[in-house]
Write a protein that holds these residues in place. Structure first.
Motif, PDB file in Angstrom:
ATOM      1  N   VAL A 312       0.972  -1.306  -0.004  1.00 57.76           N
ATOM      2  CA  VAL A 312       0.099   0.021  -0.127  1.00 57.76           C
ATOM      3  C   VAL A 312       0.944   1.177  -0.143  1.00 57.76           C
ATOM      4  CG1 VAL A 312      -1.620   1.410   1.389  1.00 57.76           C
ATOM      5  CG2 VAL A 312      -2.060  -1.030   1.011  1.00 57.76           C
ATOM      6  N   ALA A 313       2.020   1.132   0.821  1.00 56.84           N
ATOM      7  CA  ALA A 313       2.732   2.343   0.969  1.00 56.84           C
ATOM      8  C   ALA A 313       3.533   2.714  -0.532  1.00 56.84           C
ATOM      9  CB  ALA A 313       3.899   2.441   1.875  1.00 56.84           C
ATOM     10  N   LEU A 314       3.924   1.685  -1.017  1.00 57.34           N
ATOM     11  CA  LEU A 314       4.728   1.871  -2.465  1.00 57.34           C
ATOM     12  C   LEU A 314       3.607   2.543  -3.591  1.00 57.34           C
ATOM     13  CD1 LEU A 314       6.888   2.147  -4.131  1.00 57.34           C
ATOM     14  CD2 LEU A 314       6.660  -0.543  -4.429  1.00 57.34           C
ATOM     15  N   ASN A 315       2.392   1.770  -3.552  1.00 55.67           N
ATOM     16  CA  ASN A 315       1.378   2.171  -4.176  1.00 55.67           C
ATOM     17  C   ASN A 315       0.833   3.751  -4.096  1.00 55.67           C
ATOM     18  OD1 ASN A 315       0.160   0.237  -6.518  1.00 55.67           O
ATOM     19  ND2 ASN A 315       0.666  -0.896  -4.719  1.00 55.67           N
ATOM     20  N   ALA A 316       0.909   4.147  -2.801  1.00 54.80           N
ATOM     21  CA  ALA A 316       0.553   5.565  -2.387  1.00 54.80           C
ATOM     22  C   ALA A 316       1.655   6.294  -2.830  1.00 54.80           C
ATOM     23  CB  ALA A 316       0.206   5.434  -0.976  1.00 54.80           C
ATOM     24  N   ALA A 317       2.977   6.142  -2.803  1.00 59.64           N
ATOM     25  CA  ALA A 317       4.083   6.760  -3.139  1.00 59.64           C
ATOM     26  C   ALA A 317       4.090   7.021  -4.734  1.00 59.64           C
ATOM     27  CB  ALA A 317       5.364   6.107  -2.934  1.00 59.64           C
ATOM     28  N   PHE A 318       3.545   6.108  -5.505  1.00 60.67           N
ATOM     29  CA  PHE A 318       3.350   6.418  -6.864  1.00 60.67           C
ATOM     30  C   PHE A 318       2.346   7.448  -7.287  1.00 60.67           C
ATOM     31  CE2 PHE A 318       5.792   2.613  -8.351  1.00 60.67           C
ATOM     32  CZ  PHE A 318       6.139   3.287  -9.455  1.00 60.67           C
ATOM     33  N   ARG A 319       1.185   7.495  -6.381  1.00 64.07           N
ATOM     34  CA  ARG A 319       0.147   8.599  -6.356  1.00 64.07           C
ATOM     35  C   ARG A 319       0.721   9.898  -6.125  1.00 64.07           C
ATOM     36  NH1 ARG A 319      -1.600   3.674  -6.644  1.00 64.07           N
ATOM     37  NH2 ARG A 319      -3.620   3.001  -7.226  1.00 64.07           N
ATOM     38  N   ILE A 320       1.396   9.853  -5.274  1.00 67.02           N
ATOM     39  CA  ILE A 320       2.012  11.247  -4.767  1.00 67.02           C
ATOM     40  C   ILE A 320       3.261  11.627  -5.610  1.00 67.02           C
ATOM     41  CG2 ILE A 320       3.373  12.311  -2.875  1.00 67.02           C
ATOM     42  CD1 ILE A 320       2.141  10.086  -0.929  1.00 67.02           C
ATOM     43  N   TYR A 321       3.859  10.943  -5.993  1.00 69.20           N
ATOM     44  CA  TYR A 321       4.773  11.162  -7.290  1.00 69.20           C
ATOM     45  C   TYR A 321       4.239  11.481  -8.471  1.00 69.20           C
ATOM     46  CZ  TYR A 321       8.647  10.302 -10.577  1.00 69.20           C
ATOM     47  OH  TYR A 321       9.513  10.567 -11.803  1.00 69.20           O
ATOM     48  N   ALA A 322       3.077  10.922  -8.853  1.00 71.07           N
ATOM     49  CA  ALA A 322       2.568  11.402 -10.170  1.00 71.07           C
ATOM     50  C   ALA A 322       1.881  12.557 -10.105  1.00 71.07           C
ATOM     51  CB  ALA A 322       1.193  10.307 -10.492  1.00 71.07           C
ATOM     52  N   GLY A 323       1.222  13.009  -8.811  1.00 68.86           N
ATOM     53  CA  GLY A 323       0.590  14.058  -8.663  1.00 68.86           C
ATOM     54  C   GLY A 323       1.571  15.322  -8.349  1.00 68.86           C
ATOM     55  N   GLY A 324       2.858  15.144  -8.424  1.00 71.71           N
ATOM     56  CA  GLY A 324       3.749  16.201  -8.491  1.00 71.71           C
ATOM     57  C   GLY A 324       4.144  16.623  -7.106  1.00 71.71           C
ATOM     58  N   ASP A 325       3.568  15.900  -6.106  1.00 71.17           N
ATOM     59  CA  ASP A 325       3.843  16.511  -4.661  1.00 71.17           C
ATOM     60  C   ASP A 325       5.215  15.545  -3.899  1.00 71.17           C
ATOM     61  OD1 ASP A 325       1.480  17.986  -4.253  1.00 71.17           O
ATOM     62  OD2 ASP A 325       0.279  16.096  -4.384  1.00 71.17           O
ATOM     63  N   ALA A 326       5.806  14.892  -4.794  1.00 70.42           N
ATOM     64  CA  ALA A 326       7.201  14.345  -4.369  1.00 70.42           C
ATOM     65  C   ALA A 326       8.000  14.265  -5.746  1.00 70.42           C
ATOM     66  CB  ALA A 326       7.139  12.845  -3.729  1.00 70.42           C
ATOM     67  N   ASP A 327       9.355  14.525  -5.501  1.00 75.19           N
ATOM     68  CA  ASP A 327      10.089  14.650  -6.728  1.00 75.19           C
ATOM     69  C   ASP A 327      10.838  13.213  -7.109  1.00 75.19           C
ATOM     70  OD1 ASP A 327      12.090  14.420  -4.549  1.00 75.19           O
ATOM     71  OD2 ASP A 327      12.948  16.416  -4.926  1.00 75.19           O
TER      72      ASP A 327
END
Length: 355
Positions: A312-327
């Motif tokens: 779940v954490a890695l899948n959430a990370a992809f969403r955060i990264y896709a949304g531009g909120d993590a580089d």
């Protein structure tokens, strides 16, 4: 008998079968944009004879649709079917296969809730037992969680703005595609509608996150975005997903990332390097909807620290990264774990259940 009409033009499906697409997978020609547009307009209007429609869908499957054809289909769908209502925020649009999963946990609800807790709004959408698999999709996990799913589009937009996570229900926002259910069910195989319905983008999001079996499909989706006049995301990010869904496959896997005006880039990751050191078998469940809901509640509450929590954490990370909120994915993963640890993810789920 099907006849060409002034309303549609000169290309009824029977003529397209005879003159263009119906001669077999090796010798069939591709349609131009106007032909593909007219074909789908006729389909949505209910004009084709059921036999002709089935043959046309099967011919498209054999010959494989070009991005130009898919772009035309997507445009007609958006023009004639989709009632999109955008929230005030700009969420990440998660376009998973509507016909669902049957073996592994559906992690996108938990991942979206965690991403929302970290500050990245997420939208998911699905129908209800969509052909051909008719398996568990986003709706069914949310139902098990006690979250309202049979919403009108304006309610779905309010859900996103109120909680950071939103669900759009296909019969409400895309009724023309929903009306094709019985004809699709009689086919027994996936048709191009299974692809384009995931691109409905009911929240008018600028970022699309999806999945693929093979990288060539991701390239086709990006080229479809370039060919479409109505579906024009600024960014498309896709990865190899389990059962064709937007849950990343464990192990060595590919990622495709495209931004408007740039070339598609692709790279490989090893999920173990991001804490997801499991196999696909480790993520299998007995009851996809029920077990996935239970996993979601436990993970977002911080009550599980096992392989499901890592996934779940890695899948959430992809969403955060896709949304531009993590580089980077690493930064996205850090934000995801923080949202679980500080209670932000659990608060999102509670707000969803109260909405």
């Amino acid at each position: 008998m099907q006849r060409s009409t002034a309303e549609f033009g000169e290309w009824p499906l029977k003529r397209l079968m005879t003159a263009v697409v119906g001669s077999g997978p090796k010798s069939a020609d591709d349609m131009d944009r106007s032909q593909a547009r007219e074909a789908f307009q006729r389909i949505l209007a209910g004009e084709p004879d059921p036999t002709t429609l089935g043959a046309f869908w099967l011919a498209n499957r054999w010959k494989r649709n070009t991005p130009e054809e898919l772009g035309a289909y997507v445009d007609v769908m958006h023009e004639e079917c989709v009632d999109s209502v955008a929230p005030e925020c700009d969420p990440v649009d998660c376009g998973a296969n509507y016909d669902g999963k049957g073996r592994s946990g559906l992690l996108g609800v938990a991942a979206g809730v965690v991403a929302a807790g970290a500050g990245t709004p997420v939208v998911v959408h699905s129908g209800d037992r969509v052909p051909t698999q008719k398996q568990d999709a986003y709706k069914h996990v949310l139902d098990e969680l006690g979250v309202r799913t049979e919403l009108e589009p304006a309610e779905s937009a309010d859900m996103v703005d109120s909680t950071g996570f939103g669900f759009y229900y296909q019969p409400a926002f895309n009724p023309g595609i929903d009306d094709l259910y019985d004809r699709r069910d009689q086919m027994g195989v996936r048709v191009f509608v299974n692809t384009i319905e995931t691109l409905a983008n009911p929240a008018d999001a600028s970022v699309h996150l999806g999945s693929f079996y093979h990288l060539a499909f991701a390239k086709k989706i990006v080229e479809t975005a370039q060919a479409s006049e109505r579906w024009t995301p600024d960014r498309v990010i896709m990865f190899q997903g389990m059962e064709g869904y937007d849950d990343i496959r464990p192990g060595y896997t590919k990622v495709a990332d495209w931004s408007s005006g740039e070339e598609l880039s692709d790279y490989e990751i090893e999920t173990a390097e991001f804490g997801m050191d499991v196999t696909e078998e480790d993520l299998e469940v007995d009851d996809v909807a029920g077990d996935s809901a239970a996993i979601t509640e436990a993970v977002v509450a911080g009550e599980r620290e096992d392989h499901f929590a890592d996934a779940v954490a890695l899948n959430a990370a992809f969403r955060i990264y896709a949304g531009g909120d993590a580089d980077s994915l690493e930064a996205g993963l850090e934000a995801a774990r923080a949202a679980i640890d500080d209670g932000s993810a659990a608060a999102v789920l509670e707000e969803l259940q109260a909405f």
